[in-house]
Structures are given as structure tokens and as C-alpha cells.
Design an enzyme around this catalytic site. Structure first.
Site, PDB file in Angstrom:
ATOM      1  N   LYS A 137      13.895 -31.374 -66.603  1.00 44.85           N
ATOM      2  CA  LYS A 137      15.083 -31.015 -65.828  1.00 44.85           C
ATOM      3  C   LYS A 137      14.802 -31.256 -64.353  1.00 44.85           C
ATOM      4  O   LYS A 137      13.652 -31.299 -63.895  1.00 44.85           O
ATOM      5  CB  LYS A 137      15.480 -29.551 -66.060  1.00 44.85           C
ATOM      6  CG  LYS A 137      14.391 -28.507 -65.759  1.00 44.85           C
ATOM      7  CD  LYS A 137      14.258 -28.130 -64.314  1.00 44.85           C
ATOM      8  CE  LYS A 137      13.155 -27.108 -64.069  1.00 44.85           C
ATOM      9  NZ  LYS A 137      12.811 -26.945 -62.642  1.00 44.85           N
ATOM     10  N   ASP A 160      12.519 -20.428 -67.265  1.00 39.03           N
ATOM     11  CA  ASP A 160      13.304 -21.640 -67.528  1.00 39.03           C
ATOM     12  C   ASP A 160      13.564 -21.885 -69.013  1.00 39.03           C
ATOM     13  O   ASP A 160      14.404 -22.724 -69.358  1.00 39.03           O
ATOM     14  CB  ASP A 160      12.598 -22.875 -66.960  1.00 39.03           C
ATOM     15  CG  ASP A 160      12.576 -22.905 -65.441  1.00 39.03           C
ATOM     16  OD1 ASP A 160      13.283 -22.086 -64.820  1.00 39.03           O
ATOM     17  OD2 ASP A 160      11.842 -23.737 -64.877  1.00 39.03           O
TER      18      ASP A 160
END
Length: 294
Positions: free
Chosen positions: A16, A141
Site C-alpha cells: 500500500k 495496518d
């Protein structure tokens, strides 16, 4: 005749980018409150899970200098095994492509893939909320990768809202220097009072004036971050590169008109030891269809 249980499963774990990262406060327990937009990209690791008859979690091809206690895929497998109180075994083979300590979320994505994959392989029928709660025990995350879509993320990473982003290409540069996240968030000079924004505020100007509050501290701790930012700025004038996560990777949004040969030449001219890649934004985690929202 009863259906034979699935014996193995292979999942791609995407990295990401943080299109911006603001620190808007700090809780009494020390956890920082964040706002960020998480963009999935097609830089992936591969997690292969295989049923074994032994009641154990077995890791093959472990990462050098990473103990089982630190290995997020091992921890994820043991966590879901203990949570469900099951006597089943798995062999895990992780092929790393995403650099470690780069601010790209590779370890968290691998942990999420392990939870998602074992939920399928072991027929656990855990819903997305349960998997996300387990994932949060492994890292802030991890719930995002279980959520599986580009998102506006708040709190300590657990408040996640889907956000629609245009498909874009990015240049990502890792100057081959890992920055411990704790060293960023414990730094007294870290900005901790950024004014909160809204999703609409971000979408009004998604490509410009986006900053990462960790970047100034990271540049001081790790000179390679500034070197990478300067390199991208010189290579792609006007691209406004910024850091992802707590570093040390930096990225720039690519103009669709950028010549592919030019990009290839740029990557060939990277300083020794640096890693660079042109990546494409994803709308969903490749494992999205394996995740039940019920």
C-alpha cells in the site's frame, strides 16, 4: 460422498501507499491518532498455505534474522489457531517481493493474507469484523488489508471507510534503509496536532498539497529519505514526491503521458542498492472475494 477439504491455497499480498498521513492526536495510552488514505498497489508478496497432518504452524524458507516470535505470518497463524481452539496444522511459504521496513505495509499484508487464507483453508467461517479484530492484535495496518479496498483510515487504524480512487501509476523508490516505526512515533519533534480533514476535503485535491507528518522526522533520522525525495524530484520535475507510511520508501504519482522508456531508463540509473518500481493502483485486495462481510 463428503467433499474433501481444500489442501492448499496461494494468495497475493499487495503493498500500500499512504497518499497522505496526518497525526491528529495522541491517546493517553500513547497510541497516535492518524488520518490517512491507503492506496493498494500491485507490488505483491506471495503467501502459500498448505494443510499438514501435524498440529503445528510450520514456516519454510524463513526470513533471515527474523525469529518466529517476530514473524507476522507465523504469529497470524498461531493467533487464529488459538482463537478458534483447533487442532489443525499448516505449512507457510512466503515469497517476499515487497521490501521490509519500507513503509509499504508488506508484513501487515502478509499477516492479513494468512488470516484470510486460513479462514478458507480451515473452514473457520470467521467474518470480516472478527478477522479485523484479530488482525489489529498483529498491527495497526492489518485490518485495512482485511477490509480489502482503498480506504480513508482513522483512529489507530481500526476506523476504515471505503474510498473511490482513480486508477493511477506510481513510481516507488526504496533507498534500502529500514526505519523502525517506533523511532518515528517516539520522536519529540513529531507533529501530533494536525487539523483533521474530511474525505470530501481530500477528494477535492487528491494529488496536490498532500503531506506525510512523519516525513520531516524520517529525513532527519534517515538521510536516505531526503536523498530519495531529491532524486525523484530531479528525475520527474513537478511530481511532488512524498514518503509512504513511516518510511523509508518515497513515491510520486505519474503523469499518464510519462514515457515508459524514460521510466525504464530512470530505474536503470538508480543509485546502487536502491530498489525502484513502477506500480499500478488496485481497487481491491486480490483476496477480496475470500472475505465474508457477514
Amino acid at each position: 460422498m463428503s467433499k474433501q477439504p481444500q489442501q492448499s491455497l496461494t494468495l497475493r499480498s499487495p503493498a500500500k501507499l499512504n497518499l497522505f498521513l496526518h497525526i491528529v492526536g495522541q491517546r493517553p495510552d500513547g497510541y497516535h491518532l492518524l488520518q490517512s488514505v491507503f492506496q493498494l498497489i500491485d507490488w505483491t508478496d506471495t503467501v502459500h498455505l498448505k494443510r499438514i497432518p501435524e498440529n503445528e504452524v510450520r514456516r519454510i524458507n524463513p526470513i533471515p534474522d527474523v525469529s518466529p516470535e517476530q514473524d507476522l505470518v507465523v504469529r497470524a497463524a498461531k493467533l487464529v489457531k488459538d482463537f478458534c481452539k483447533i487442532d489443525l496444522g499448516v505449512e507457510i511459504d512466503l515469497k517476499k517481493e515487497i521490501p521490509m521496513g519500507a513503509g509499504l505495509g508488506g508484513g501487515s499484508s502478509d499477516a492479513a493474507s494468512t488470516l484470510i487464507g486460513l479462514n478458507t483453508l480451515w473452514n473457520l467461517d470467521l467474518d470480516k469484523k472478527t478477522l479485523s479484530n484479530l488482525g489489529l492484535k498483529l498491527g495497526a495496518d492489518v485490518p485495512f488489508f482485511i477490509f480489502g479496498q482503498n480506504a480513508f483510515v482513522e483512529g489507530i487504524g481500526e476506523q476504515i471507510q471505503e474510498i473511490s480512487l482513480e486508477n493511477r501509476d506510481f513510481l516507488v523508490i526504496f533507498p534500502n534503509r529500514a526505519i523502525p516505526t517506533v523511532s518515528i512515533f517516539h520522536d519529540p519533534e513529531l507533529t501530533r496536532d494536525h487539523a483533521p480533514i474530511t474525505i470530501d476535503g481530500f477528494l477535492a485535491s487528491p494529488l496536490s498539497n498532500q503531506i506525510n507528518d512523519c516525513q520531516a522526522v524520517a529525513m532527519r533520522i534517515c538521510p536516505e529519505v531526503k536523498q530519495a525525495l531529491d532524486w525523484v524530484s530531479q528525475a520527474l520535475p513537478g511530481s511532488a514526491p512524498r514518503m509512504s507510511g513511516s518510511g523509508s520508501s518515497v513515491f510520486a504519482v505519474l503523469d499518464p503521458k510519462t514515457d515508459s522508456v524514460k521510466l525504464e531508463n530512470l530505474l536503470q540509473s538508480l543509485p546502487k542498492g536502491w530498489i525502484g518500481r513502477v506500480v499500478r493502483g488496485l481497487n481491491k485486495n486480490p483476496a477480496y472475494n475470500l472475505i465474508s462481510s457477514d
